[in-house]
Scaffold this active site. Sequence first.
Site, PDB file in Angstrom:
ATOM      1  N   SER A 193       0.837  -1.195   0.000  1.00 40.04           N
ATOM      2  CA  SER A 193       0.000   0.000   0.000  1.00 40.04           C
ATOM      3  C   SER A 193       0.876   1.251   0.000  1.00 40.04           C
ATOM      4  O   SER A 193       1.744   1.401  -0.853  1.00 40.04           O
ATOM      5  CB  SER A 193      -0.966  -0.032   1.182  1.00 40.04           C
ATOM      6  OG  SER A 193      -1.957   0.971   1.051  1.00 40.04           O
ATOM      7  N   ASP A 469      -8.139  -4.833  -6.376  1.00 44.63           N
ATOM      8  CA  ASP A 469      -7.813  -3.886  -5.313  1.00 44.63           C
ATOM      9  C   ASP A 469      -8.398  -2.502  -5.619  1.00 44.63           C
ATOM     10  O   ASP A 469      -8.177  -1.967  -6.705  1.00 44.63           O
ATOM     11  CB  ASP A 469      -6.291  -3.776  -5.197  1.00 44.63           C
ATOM     12  CG  ASP A 469      -5.820  -3.011  -3.973  1.00 44.63           C
ATOM     13  OD1 ASP A 469      -6.657  -2.429  -3.255  1.00 44.63           O
ATOM     14  OD2 ASP A 469      -4.590  -2.998  -3.743  1.00 44.63           O
TER      15      ASP A 469
END
Length: 564
Positions: A193, A469
Amino acid sequence: MVTKLRLLSALFALASATLAVEPMDTIERRVRRNTISSSNLLKRDKIDLQTLYPAYNLSVPIDHFHNDTMYEPHSNGTFPLRYWFDATYYKPGGPVIVLQSGETDGKGRLVFLQKGLLHQLAVETGGIGVVLEHRYYGTSIPTPDFTTESLRFLTTDQALADQAYFAQHVVFKGLEHVNLQAPKTPYLAYGGSYAGAFVAFLRKLYPDVYWGVISSSGVTEAIWDYWTYFEPIRVYGGEPCITYVQKITHMMDNILIKINSSATTAELKSAFGFPNITYADDFAYAVASGVTAWQGRNWDPATNDPSYAEFCAAITNSTLKYSPSSSLISTAKGLLTKGGYINEIAGLTTPLLNWIGWLNENTVASCKRSQDSCFGTHNMTYYAQDDINADWRAWPYQYCTQWGYLQTGSGVPSTQLPLISRTNDLEYESLVCRAAFNITTPANVTAINKYGGFGISYPRLAIVDGEQDPWRPACPHASPFNETAMNRTSTTSEPFILIKGAVHHWDENGLFSNETVNTPGKQLPPAPVRHTQSKELAFVLEWMEEWDVYQMGLNLRSQKGDGN
């Protein structure tokens, strides 16, 4: 979801014992939306990981850049940067593999010293696994408080310099006799991330310190209005769930924005079980909690949040699950009529009522204080808190100043129905920027995108992303969600891997051998994750072979220089 909300409420109750105002759960949930819950990771095993892996600290400069005016007044001080390590598998010549913990307390990542990709890499390479905390998170706090002035040292550049400094100065307990500092020892890094983008930049800025990195779900493109966060959900979220969400959200927006009547808005709030949420934008955000749970999906049962699946199962059920009263049924039909869906009452009444029932059971019931304290974001007194207990301020400061990622419904093109309300606009999403930090302009995303954005590339920089995602539109694999991102050919030097069916850095997790499931169709880890981790191990081993060749070359040149 119930457990998660109750846990957050408990944490807030604990914090409120020392605070003068009631906390706001929504701020905490929003701050943590882009990362896996540290508490979930810590509690997944019965072993006390903090006992198994004791914490250490390295004294690091608060200010690495005394020539940059943005950090004035400068500081000559240092602060303790916390880290943990496992040298169980270390063999002479092996690498140090640093997992950057990102925008969370580092102790939540300790499980990865035991299992998961970090552990696997340490075993395969004879390396030392390290979890390194990011400045301003956990106990790695450089300043006495979280005032806006104190937060001036919270930039990605300063944190990157911390990680480089760590590699150049750390001495591991029990291995003091071994030079394990860069560049004598090969350093590798992994992050997911924000931390994924972080290590990608690390490789590019400090190539002589970090030999190679794996950027997983790395959000390398900073974006102010990040409405595309919801695009992978729209594409992969499943039908008819997505269509129901779009139409019911549109119905709500027609009432909140077009009709804009206090009486009708109050009727809508009451129907959903939120009569005492003051602001329409806060109400709309709370209603969308099932949709925003998408990111919490994980193949690992210990960290998976089933809320999205449960929400969709509820609203797509052909029967009424929650025994609504006859008056609520009548109200639902009335709201659909007022909201522009009179011709679809027959098809949307049951999904709407099941949405209401699911929210009441999983979200409304968890609030034990005022609804504004549980679901509101407009408490200016709360934002004014900036003492050492106000650690929630760190990530908002980062996204308000440099990263953006305001996840709006208003940014969705007018030709498309959004998954969250258009009342969740830039004004609403940036409220924390104005109220907490007096920041009234968009984040300086150029400070991040100067490193390459979607196109970031460097030898021994691996890009690994999840197909489904919601952060994919900010990653190098953003195509087709962003037409400026280009697909690439994966190579050993620059792997470019998209994990089929995956959400947020799914390659990071792992299981003990007795936890794995090999039954076809029920595999844990699932086949795409296993294949990806196998590829990661393979190319890292090749990178280490390159290191050996590189070191041989250095030694030969050194010998020639000595006249031997």
